[in-house]
Design a protein around this motif. Structure first.
Motif, PDB file in Angstrom:
ATOM      1  N   ILE A   1      -1.761  -3.789   1.939  1.00  0.00           N
ATOM      2  CA  ILE A   1      -2.088  -2.448   1.435  1.00  0.00           C
ATOM      3  C   ILE A   1      -3.609  -2.330   1.349  1.00  0.00           C
ATOM      4  O   ILE A   1      -4.280  -3.242   0.835  1.00  0.00           O
ATOM      5  CB  ILE A   1      -1.503  -2.212   0.022  1.00  0.00           C
TER       6      ILE A   1
ATOM      7  N   GLN B   1      11.063   2.605   0.703  1.00  0.00           N
ATOM      8  CA  GLN B   1      11.738   1.295   0.650  1.00  0.00           C
ATOM      9  C   GLN B   1      12.484   1.018   1.946  1.00  0.00           C
ATOM     10  O   GLN B   1      13.171   1.901   2.441  1.00  0.00           O
ATOM     11  CB  GLN B   1      12.715   1.249  -0.521  1.00  0.00           C
TER      12      GLN B   1
ATOM     13  N   LEU C   1       0.834   0.180  -7.610  1.00  0.00           N
ATOM     14  CA  LEU C   1       0.311  -1.181  -7.445  1.00  0.00           C
ATOM     15  C   LEU C   1       0.769  -2.074  -8.590  1.00  0.00           C
ATOM     16  O   LEU C   1       1.171  -3.221  -8.380  1.00  0.00           O
ATOM     17  CB  LEU C   1      -1.214  -1.161  -7.336  1.00  0.00           C
TER      18      LEU C   1
ATOM     19  N   PRO D   1       9.152  -1.314   1.614  1.00  0.00           N
ATOM     20  CA  PRO D   1       7.761  -0.937   1.858  1.00  0.00           C
ATOM     21  C   PRO D   1       7.237  -1.509   3.171  1.00  0.00           C
ATOM     22  O   PRO D   1       7.665  -2.592   3.588  1.00  0.00           O
ATOM     23  CB  PRO D   1       7.013  -1.522   0.664  1.00  0.00           C
TER      24      PRO D   1
ATOM     25  N   PHE E   1      -4.174  -7.353  -0.295  1.00  0.00           N
ATOM     26  CA  PHE E   1      -4.576  -6.064  -0.867  1.00  0.00           C
ATOM     27  C   PHE E   1      -6.092  -5.898  -0.748  1.00  0.00           C
ATOM     28  O   PHE E   1      -6.859  -6.752  -1.191  1.00  0.00           O
ATOM     29  CB  PHE E   1      -4.162  -5.982  -2.342  1.00  0.00           C
TER      30      PHE E   1
ATOM     31  N   LEU F   1       6.871   4.881  -3.348  1.00  0.00           N
ATOM     32  CA  LEU F   1       6.785   3.977  -2.195  1.00  0.00           C
ATOM     33  C   LEU F   1       8.104   3.965  -1.441  1.00  0.00           C
ATOM     34  O   LEU F   1       9.166   3.810  -2.035  1.00  0.00           O
ATOM     35  CB  LEU F   1       6.505   2.552  -2.659  1.00  0.00           C
TER      36      LEU F   1
ATOM     37  N   ASP G   1       4.603  -2.585  -7.796  1.00  0.00           N
ATOM     38  CA  ASP G   1       5.121  -3.106  -6.526  1.00  0.00           C
ATOM     39  C   ASP G   1       4.281  -4.176  -5.851  1.00  0.00           C
ATOM     40  O   ASP G   1       4.764  -4.804  -4.901  1.00  0.00           O
ATOM     41  CB  ASP G   1       5.312  -1.939  -5.538  1.00  0.00           C
ATOM     42  N   LEU G   2       3.034  -4.375  -6.259  1.00  0.00           N
ATOM     43  CA  LEU G   2       2.212  -5.363  -5.558  1.00  0.00           C
ATOM     44  C   LEU G   2       2.583  -6.770  -6.021  1.00  0.00           C
ATOM     45  O   LEU G   2       2.451  -7.100  -7.198  1.00  0.00           O
ATOM     46  CB  LEU G   2       0.720  -5.084  -5.811  1.00  0.00           C
ATOM     47  N   THR G   3       3.090  -7.559  -5.073  1.00  0.00           N
ATOM     48  CA  THR G   3       3.446  -8.955  -5.382  1.00  0.00           C
ATOM     49  C   THR G   3       2.917  -9.823  -4.247  1.00  0.00           C
ATOM     50  O   THR G   3       2.419  -9.291  -3.246  1.00  0.00           O
ATOM     51  CB  THR G   3       4.979  -9.157  -5.443  1.00  0.00           C
TER      52      THR G   3
ATOM     53  N   GLU H   1       3.499  -1.883   5.729  1.00  0.00           N
ATOM     54  CA  GLU H   1       2.048  -1.911   5.541  1.00  0.00           C
ATOM     55  C   GLU H   1       1.585  -0.491   5.290  1.00  0.00           C
ATOM     56  O   GLU H   1       2.118   0.451   5.879  1.00  0.00           O
ATOM     57  CB  GLU H   1       1.367  -2.492   6.774  1.00  0.00           C
TER      58      GLU H   1
ATOM     59  N   GLU I   1       4.548 -11.120  -2.100  1.00  0.00           N
ATOM     60  CA  GLU I   1       5.328 -10.855  -0.885  1.00  0.00           C
ATOM     61  C   GLU I   1       5.116  -9.462  -0.303  1.00  0.00           C
ATOM     62  O   GLU I   1       5.693  -9.121   0.726  1.00  0.00           O
ATOM     63  CB  GLU I   1       6.818 -11.030  -1.195  1.00  0.00           C
ATOM     64  N   SER I   2       4.309  -8.636  -0.957  1.00  0.00           N
ATOM     65  CA  SER I   2       4.124  -7.253  -0.469  1.00  0.00           C
ATOM     66  C   SER I   2       3.481  -7.246   0.904  1.00  0.00           C
ATOM     67  O   SER I   2       2.653  -8.106   1.208  1.00  0.00           O
ATOM     68  CB  SER I   2       3.176  -6.481  -1.385  1.00  0.00           C
TER      69      SER I   2
END
Ligand SMILES: Cc1cc2nc3c(=O)[nH]c(=O)nc-3n(C[C@H](O)[C@H](O)[C@H](O)COP(=O)(O)OP(=O)(O)OC[C@H]3O[C@@H](n4cnc5c(N)ncnc54)[C@H](O)[C@@H]3O)c2cc1C
Length: 229
Positions: free
Chosen positions: A133, A101, A122, A103, A161, A99, A125-127, A105, A129-130
């Motif tokens: 996606i 940096q 995912l 990140p 997501f 990914l 990195d998916l939080t 959309e 705050e992401s």
């Protein structure tokens, strides 16, 4: 370095999820999206193949892979034949398919076991705050939707997501998306051009999607891809 198999199990027809440990290191360091190279002797010749790490880095030396068995292939049938405790030569993680940096959309597009690096990204990195996606995941049949429950749960937890599975050969009862991933690209983009696109799978899909994006005016720098063949 050698990788010792801890366990493997079938997750779709001719697809297995593998849990290995890297011998001789306390921790296997890598970035989600990278791959390891596994080598075995095939008729007196060392043959090496790359496999995407299918999970976020563990705290220890364990790592996960997701593989389909290629009929008549050199290495994948050998991996499918491995029993817990067996080991195989490996080279440490490498690769640029990670990914970007910070990140932005993104639309992730996977076919088949090309889902592996996206599962890792995912998980890692998916939080809350992401950035948004969308995961567009193409397989032939519903039974081939690996990790479906995990991605569905992620979509329920993180509203930004979206998980869009699509079947190229849907059974009669299927009411979800159908056709190739390409057919859903415009909807996933929603007219936007300021998103990053990540592609992983076989060359045909990769090339087709990149041609569509190029025709739509996407910059090469927004498109990240990993080809499996
Ligand atoms: C960076 C990278 C990451 C990869 N990650 C994964 C992964 O996470 N999971 C995974 O399953 N594979 C992955 N691959 C593909 C993998 O490296 C091998 O190519 C695949 O396992 C076939 O190897 P083989 O030795 O069994 O077959 P080979 O002996 O190489 O191939 C036999 C025949 O099958 C065809 N073929 C090769 N690969 C495929 C395929 N994937 N599907 C259908 N036909 C094929 C070839 O054209 C050849 O004619 C990755 C490849 C790359 C480059």
């Amino acid at each position: 370095m050698r990788a010792r198999l801890i366990e493997s199990h079938e997750i779709a027809p001719e697809v297995r999820h593998f849990l290995f440990e890297a011998e001789g290191v306390a921790r296997l360091d890598y970035r989600a999206g990278q791959f390891v190279s596994l080598s075995a002797d095939c008729g007196g010749k060392a043959v090496t193949r790359a496999y995407s790490l299918a999970s976020a880095p563990h705290a220890d030396n364990r790592f996960e892979l997701c593989l389909n068995r290629v009929e008549q292939g050199h290495i994948s049938p050998k991996l499918f034949a491995m029993q817990p405790g067996d080991s195989i030569d490996m080279r440490p993680p490498l690769g640029m398919f990670v990914l970007r940096q910070p990140p932005r959309e993104a639309v992730f597009i996977a076919t088949g076991t090309g889902i592996a690096p996206f599962r890792a990204m995912l998980q890692a990195d998916l939080t809350v705050e992401s950035p948004a996606i969308t995961l567009l995941f193409g397989v032939r049949y519903e039974s081939h939707l690996m990790y479906r429950g995990e991605f569905t749960a992620m979509a329920e937890t993180f509203p930004q997501f979206r998980f869009w599975p699509t079947l190229s050969r849907p059974e009669l009862h299927w009411t979800g998306r159908a056709g190739h991933v390409q057919a859903h690209l415009d909807e996933a983009l929603g007219g936007r051009r300021d998103v990053d696109i990540y592609l992983c799978g076989l060359k045909q899909m990769d090339d087709d999607v990149r041609a569509i994006l190029k025709a739509q005016g996407f910059d090469r720098k927004q498109i990240f891809y990993e080809k499996y063949d």
